[in-house]
Design a protein around this motif. Structure first.
Motif, short mmCIF file in Angstrom:
data_model
loop_
_atom_site.label_atom_id
_atom_site.label_comp_id
_atom_site.label_asym_id
_atom_site.label_seq_id
_atom_site.Cartn_x
_atom_site.Cartn_y
_atom_site.Cartn_z
N THR A 1 33.43 7.70 -14.55
CA THR A 1 33.24 9.03 -15.11
C THR A 1 34.10 10.02 -14.34
O THR A 1 34.08 10.04 -13.11
N VAL A 2 34.85 10.83 -15.05
CA VAL A 2 35.76 11.82 -14.45
C VAL A 2 35.28 13.21 -14.85
O VAL A 2 35.05 13.47 -16.03
N ARG A 3 35.17 14.08 -13.87
CA ARG A 3 34.82 15.49 -14.12
C ARG A 3 35.81 16.35 -13.36
O ARG A 3 36.27 15.98 -12.28
N VAL A 4 36.09 17.51 -13.91
CA VAL A 4 36.89 18.51 -13.20
C VAL A 4 35.97 19.70 -12.96
O VAL A 4 35.45 20.29 -13.91
N LEU A 5 35.75 20.03 -11.70
CA LEU A 5 34.86 21.13 -11.35
C LEU A 5 35.58 22.46 -11.55
O LEU A 5 36.77 22.59 -11.24
N GLY A 6 34.85 23.41 -12.05
CA GLY A 6 35.46 24.71 -12.30
C GLY A 6 36.28 24.66 -13.57
O GLY A 6 35.81 24.23 -14.61
N ALA A 7 37.50 25.07 -13.48
CA ALA A 7 38.38 25.11 -14.65
C ALA A 7 39.47 24.06 -14.49
O ALA A 7 39.52 23.31 -13.52
#
Length: 124
Positions: A52-58
């Motif tokens: 699972t890949v997430r980008v925090l913020g923008a």
């Protein structure tokens, strides 16, 4: 119109001979029956292989990668078909014939069509 038929079933390893022997003939029969409507699709490896890949913020934010699927559930996304159908009723009728519907659920969702806005994106 294109519809994605997302297959949610128990998280099985279809490469195991006893599971393959039980399930694969059912999927082959569906594929044979619905072949004129199926324009794509694949089985997915077990959720334990997911990342699972997430980008925090923008955009450009910190990238956080975790092993495994995002949600822990009894049923997992185990495959999909891409169906070409006249309408939702036809897509639902076909989805009811997918073997995963007997052991879990099939989510039928229209594939987004961006052709109407494509000229806006390319004219800039």
């Amino acid at each position: 119109m294109l519809y994605a038929a997302l297959i949610y079933t128990p998280d099985l390893d279809f490469a195991e001979p006893e599971i393959a022997k039980e399930w694969l003939p059912q999927y082959a029969a569906f594929r044979s029956e619905a072949d004129e409507h199926v324009v794509g699709g694949k089985a997915l490896a077990q959720t334990a292989t997911a990342t699972t890949v997430r980008v925090l913020g923008a955009r450009g934010g910190e990238v956080v990668v975790s092993d495994g699927p995002y949600a822990e559930t009894k049923e997992a996304l185990t495959g999909f078909y891409l169906l070409e159908c006249e309408d939702l009723d036809e897509a639902v009728a076909l989805a009811a014939k997918i073997p995963g519907a007997w052991h879990g659920a099939i989510e039928v969702r229209p594939v987004a069509d961006f052709s109407a806005v494509q000229s806006l994106l390319t004219s800039e």
